[in-house]
Design an enzyme around this catalytic site. Structure first.
Site, PDB file in Angstrom:
ATOM      1  N   ALA A  29      10.978   0.737  13.816  1.00 40.21           N
ATOM      2  CA  ALA A  29      10.289   0.311  12.702  1.00 40.21           C
ATOM      3  C   ALA A  29      10.436   1.587  11.573  1.00 40.21           C
ATOM      4  O   ALA A  29      11.253   2.480  11.812  1.00 40.21           O
ATOM      5  CB  ALA A  29       8.760   0.227  13.148  1.00 40.21           C
ATOM      6  N   ASN A  30       9.289   1.578  10.833  1.00 42.31           N
ATOM      7  CA  ASN A  30       9.529   2.533   9.825  1.00 42.31           C
ATOM      8  C   ASN A  30       8.139   2.917   9.206  1.00 42.31           C
ATOM      9  O   ASN A  30       7.098   1.999   9.710  1.00 42.31           O
ATOM     10  CB  ASN A  30      10.392   2.480   8.441  1.00 42.31           C
ATOM     11  N   ARG A  31       7.906   3.877   8.500  1.00 38.67           N
ATOM     12  CA  ARG A  31       6.378   3.954   8.074  1.00 38.67           C
ATOM     13  C   ARG A  31       5.640   3.223   6.892  1.00 38.67           C
ATOM     14  O   ARG A  31       4.817   3.674   6.451  1.00 38.67           O
ATOM     15  CB  ARG A  31       6.119   5.638   7.844  1.00 38.67           C
ATOM     16  N   ALA A  95      10.264  -2.150   3.084  1.00 40.57           N
ATOM     17  CA  ALA A  95      11.274  -1.102   3.455  1.00 40.57           C
ATOM     18  C   ALA A  95      11.848  -1.691   4.537  1.00 40.57           C
ATOM     19  O   ALA A  95      11.465  -1.824   5.882  1.00 40.57           O
ATOM     20  CB  ALA A  95      10.384   0.126   3.984  1.00 40.57           C
TER      21      ALA A  95
END
Ligand code: C5P
Length: 223
Positions: A29-31, A95
């Protein structure tokens, strides 16, 4: 009416991260929090638009009077976006994970093997570029985001060309900026005409300013 400048327009927004499964219990995942994308959806709805919000997994509440289409992976996000077309405006604030796992496992990977597992990454579809390069049924305005940690404007200008979109909203997401996950944002609007640097403001205000600019274009006063 002046207070509903986007009445009768269909606006598609992607928001949040995507999750790319490794096995049934693990993912990459990402932030991204989804705060900026969700704020844009709210601002578009407040301006009178019909809003289609395609959201990855987020913890922020649904914007008022909007039922997001929830997806998990980049591939699912692309499918949901394609189903939502045609639209007048498409804003890609998600994102999206650039890579997925090529060989996601159907069962949980066990630790009791001698070696740590390794993964092959595979490039995900670029949703923004796919829509921006449509030969027919392209939205009138296609807007991408560029979250960078260095050379922000340089990367944004390159992205405008390679992705084929009309605008890039660029921001610096280096950890010290507090932008990822935070409530404020400092952005630059990059268009074929040049760069506009907006003052630091709340993500809600960035969203309202952006939708006001979108309305100007759709209602014919400028690009
Ligand atoms: O290439 P990069 O990921 O930095 O580009 C960011 C922009 O492209 C964002 O608008 C993002 O929503 C969009 N994007 C996309 N699909 C991808 C990767 C990025 O729509 N697979």
């Amino acid at each position: 009416a002046a207070d509903k400048p986007l009445a009768g327009k269909r606006v598609l927004i992607t928001s949040g991260p995507t999750h790319e499964p490794i096995d049934p219990v693990r993912y990459i995942a990402n932030r991204s929090s989804g705060k900026q994308g969700h704020a844009i959806a709210a601002a578009a709805a407040a301006a009178g638009a019909e809003v289609i919000l395609v959201s990855g997994p987020v913890h922020v509440p649904d914007p008022a009077r909007i039922s997001p289409i929830h997806v998990t992976t980049a591939k699912q996000m692309l499918e949901a976006v394609q189903k939502a077309l045609p639209v007048d405006v498409a804003i890609f604030a998600a994102a999206v994970a650039d890579w997925g796992i090529a060989d996601a496992q159907p069962q949980k990977i066990k630790k009791n093997k001698s070696d740590a597992p390794s993964f092959t990454l595979t490039e995900n579809p670029d949703i923004l570029a796919t829509v921006a390069k449509l030969k027919s049924g392209r939205p009138r305005l296609v807007v991408g985001f560029a979250a960078e940690t260095e050379h922000v404007l340089e990367h944004a200008k390159t992205k405008l060309k390679t992705k084929g979109c009309d605008w890039i909203v660029a921001n610096d997401v280096s950890p010290q900026t507090g932008i990822m996950g935070g409530d404020r944002n400092t952005v630059h609007l990059v268009t074929a005409g040049g760069v506009e640097s907006w003052p630091p403001q709340s993500k809600d205000d960035v969203a309202r300013t952006l939708m006001a600019r979108v309305a100007q274009v759709l209602n014919g006063s400028q690009q």
